[in-house]
Design a protein around this motif. Structure first.
Motif, PDB file in Angstrom:
ATOM      1  N   ALA A 105       1.121  -0.896  -0.231  1.00 24.93           N
ATOM      2  CA  ALA A 105       0.122  -0.035   0.258  1.00 24.93           C
ATOM      3  C   ALA A 105       1.075   1.187   0.145  1.00 24.93           C
ATOM      4  O   ALA A 105       0.611   1.591  -0.400  1.00 24.93           O
ATOM      5  CB  ALA A 105      -1.100  -0.186   1.442  1.00 24.93           C
ATOM      6  N   GLU A 106       1.909   1.054   0.801  1.00 27.19           N
ATOM      7  CA  GLU A 106       3.133   2.493   0.778  1.00 27.19           C
ATOM      8  C   GLU A 106       3.150   2.189  -1.077  1.00 27.19           C
ATOM      9  O   GLU A 106       3.286   3.826  -1.246  1.00 27.19           O
ATOM     10  CB  GLU A 106       3.871   2.133   2.086  1.00 27.19           C
ATOM     11  N   ILE A 107       3.487   1.534  -1.318  1.00 27.77           N
ATOM     12  CA  ILE A 107       4.461   1.756  -3.110  1.00 27.77           C
ATOM     13  C   ILE A 107       3.266   2.020  -3.709  1.00 27.77           C
ATOM     14  O   ILE A 107       4.203   3.380  -4.471  1.00 27.77           O
ATOM     15  CB  ILE A 107       5.090   0.334  -2.558  1.00 27.77           C
ATOM     16  N   ALA A 108       2.105   1.559  -3.632  1.00 35.84           N
ATOM     17  CA  ALA A 108       1.337   1.873  -4.935  1.00 35.84           C
ATOM     18  C   ALA A 108       1.064   3.628  -4.033  1.00 35.84           C
ATOM     19  O   ALA A 108       0.503   3.956  -4.957  1.00 35.84           O
ATOM     20  CB  ALA A 108      -0.426   1.209  -3.980  1.00 35.84           C
ATOM     21  N   VAL A 109       0.775   4.519  -2.723  1.00 32.73           N
ATOM     22  CA  VAL A 109       0.598   5.354  -3.036  1.00 32.73           C
ATOM     23  C   VAL A 109       2.122   6.374  -3.520  1.00 32.73           C
ATOM     24  O   VAL A 109       1.659   7.154  -4.337  1.00 32.73           O
ATOM     25  CB  VAL A 109       0.784   5.589  -1.222  1.00 32.73           C
ATOM     26  N   ALA A 110       3.036   6.410  -3.812  1.00 28.70           N
ATOM     27  CA  ALA A 110       4.549   6.593  -4.209  1.00 28.70           C
ATOM     28  C   ALA A 110       5.031   6.285  -5.238  1.00 28.70           C
ATOM     29  O   ALA A 110       5.660   7.572  -5.958  1.00 28.70           O
ATOM     30  CB  ALA A 110       5.889   6.351  -3.021  1.00 28.70           C
ATOM     31  N   THR A 111       4.244   5.369  -6.073  1.00 23.55           N
ATOM     32  CA  THR A 111       4.188   5.587  -7.335  1.00 23.55           C
ATOM     33  C   THR A 111       3.134   4.974  -8.784  1.00 23.55           C
ATOM     34  O   THR A 111       2.305   5.337  -8.045  1.00 23.55           O
ATOM     35  CB  THR A 111       5.027   3.699  -7.392  1.00 23.55           C
ATOM     36  N   THR A 112       3.423   5.071  -9.829  1.00 20.30           N
ATOM     37  CA  THR A 112       2.021   4.842 -10.337  1.00 20.30           C
ATOM     38  C   THR A 112       1.219   3.939 -10.299  1.00 20.30           C
ATOM     39  O   THR A 112       2.428   3.115 -10.475  1.00 20.30           O
ATOM     40  CB  THR A 112       2.833   5.474 -12.020  1.00 20.30           C
ATOM     41  N   PRO A 113       0.502   3.143 -10.150  1.00 20.28           N
ATOM     42  CA  PRO A 113      -0.231   1.810  -9.777  1.00 20.28           C
ATOM     43  C   PRO A 113      -0.194   1.305 -10.806  1.00 20.28           C
ATOM     44  O   PRO A 113      -0.258   1.884 -12.644  1.00 20.28           O
ATOM     45  CB  PRO A 113      -1.223   2.122  -8.646  1.00 20.28           C
ATOM     46  N   ASP A 114      -0.236  -0.196 -10.959  1.00 16.22           N
ATOM     47  CA  ASP A 114      -0.644  -0.653 -12.009  1.00 16.22           C
ATOM     48  C   ASP A 114      -1.875  -1.151 -12.650  1.00 16.22           C
ATOM     49  O   ASP A 114      -2.934  -0.428 -11.581  1.00 16.22           O
ATOM     50  CB  ASP A 114       0.083  -2.554 -11.234  1.00 16.22           C
ATOM     51  N   PRO A 115      -2.634  -0.393 -13.824  1.00 11.82           N
ATOM     52  CA  PRO A 115      -3.792  -0.716 -14.578  1.00 11.82           C
ATOM     53  C   PRO A 115      -4.763  -2.008 -14.092  1.00 11.82           C
ATOM     54  O   PRO A 115      -3.747  -3.037 -13.815  1.00 11.82           O
ATOM     55  CB  PRO A 115      -2.780  -0.867 -15.556  1.00 11.82           C
ATOM     56  N   PRO A 116      -5.542  -1.923 -13.864  1.00 12.88           N
ATOM     57  CA  PRO A 116      -6.468  -3.189 -13.131  1.00 12.88           C
ATOM     58  C   PRO A 116      -6.507  -4.083 -14.374  1.00 12.88           C
ATOM     59  O   PRO A 116      -5.721  -4.349 -15.596  1.00 12.88           O
ATOM     60  CB  PRO A 116      -7.730  -2.947 -13.658  1.00 12.88           C
ATOM     61  N   LEU A 117      -6.401  -5.182 -13.774  1.00 13.78           N
ATOM     62  CA  LEU A 117      -5.753  -6.530 -14.532  1.00 13.78           C
ATOM     63  C   LEU A 117      -7.193  -6.819 -15.038  1.00 13.78           C
ATOM     64  O   LEU A 117      -8.167  -7.287 -14.514  1.00 13.78           O
ATOM     65  CB  LEU A 117      -5.232  -7.362 -13.682  1.00 13.78           C
ATOM     66  N   VAL A 118      -7.850  -6.795 -16.269  1.00 16.07           N
ATOM     67  CA  VAL A 118      -8.807  -7.521 -16.705  1.00 16.07           C
ATOM     68  C   VAL A 118      -8.904  -8.921 -17.767  1.00 16.07           C
ATOM     69  O   VAL A 118      -8.528  -9.284 -18.297  1.00 16.07           O
ATOM     70  CB  VAL A 118      -9.303  -6.771 -17.657  1.00 16.07           C
ATOM     71  N   ILE A 119     -10.246 -10.061 -16.391  1.00 13.91           N
ATOM     72  CA  ILE A 119      -9.771 -11.079 -17.232  1.00 13.91           C
ATOM     73  C   ILE A 119     -11.293 -11.169 -18.340  1.00 13.91           C
ATOM     74  O   ILE A 119     -12.335 -11.127 -17.011  1.00 13.91           O
ATOM     75  CB  ILE A 119      -9.065 -12.622 -16.629  1.00 13.91           C
TER      76      ILE A 119
END
Length: 257
Positions: free
Chosen positions: A142-156
């Protein structure tokens, strides 16, 4: 072991001790668990009935809860609901009955794992440590996600998994998953159409491997199917599971790719 008036064992050097709340009405079992957890250097808070367990969770804000299902006052299922409604915390449930219905209901109210009595103290400690490691990893992520650009949603297929916000949709409906269910879904979806053994899922999701834990995987898969639909996860008998949405035309893709 402590209650509201008892003294806690000293914290180990290097930082604050892990706090474990044990809600168990059988004194011999509660004392044995507390003694074993204290030997790990953890602070142990004990409660002997449902209302006291809820109050203790509010008061001490434990890092993990070990919770019996059969309790005086209010049962462990309701205790789990109330604790999780106030603040998400890893919960390991104890049940005296080897009844899958009890297990599925427990998972449905927010428990992360369960054990059937009688149980091994060694295994209880191993599972509790695994829950704590997963909690630490989730906090770091969660800390990394706040500090970086999050990965796009995974769609399957028609399933969208937002790993940054830990949200899942099937079609236009949001599906509410427990932390363990979400982690299990991500592990399966990351290897879409690949059969993952129960042992591998135990290692990736629960962070421990023991043959006695494979039923935990089975129960969580059943809970996941109840929420997402039975058509998404294929059982490979004697081996494990594969994430295979019926309308998926190709491998996983990411939105915007």
């Amino acid at each position: 072991m402590t209650n509201s008036s008892g003294a806690q064992p000293p914290a180990p050097s290097g930082g604050a001790a892990t706090t474990v709340l044990v809600v168990e009405d059988e004194p011999a079992i509660a004392q044995a668990i507390a003694h074993r957890f204290s030997a790990e250097g953890w602070r142990v808070e004990a409660a002997a009935d449902g209302p006291s367990g809820v109050a203790a969770a509010t008061r001490v804000r434990p890092d993990v809860v070990v919770l019996d299902i059969m309790l005086p006052g209010i049962d462990g299922l309701e205790v789990c609901r109330q604790i999780q409604a106030e603040r998400p915390v890893p919960v390991l449930m104890l049940t005296a009955r080897d009844d899958e219905t009890d297990m599925l209901v427990g998972l449905g109210v927010g428990a992360d794992d369960y054990m059937t009595k009688p149980f091994s103290m060694r295994e209880l400690v191993a599972r509790t440590k695994a829950l704590l490691r997963r909690q630490e990893r989730a906090a770091r992520a969660a800390e990394i996600a706040v500090a970086t650009t999050p990965d796009p949603p995974l769609v399957i297929g028609d399933v969208s998994i937002d790993r940054a916000q830990r949200r899942v949709q099937r079609g236009d409906q949001e599906v509410h998953l427990t932390p363990t269910e979400f982690d299990l879904l991500v592990a399966l979806a990351n290897s879409s159409r690949t059969v993952l053994t129960r042992e591998r899922l135990l290692a990736e999701v629960w962070d421990w491997v023991d043959a006695s834990g494979t039923r935990t995987v089975d129960s969580h898969v059943k809970a996941l199917r109840r929420k997402l639909g039975a058509d998404l996860i294929r059982t490979v008998h004697g081996v494990g599971y594969a994430f295979e949405p019926a309308d998926e035309g190709s491998a996983a893709r990411s939105e915007g790719s």
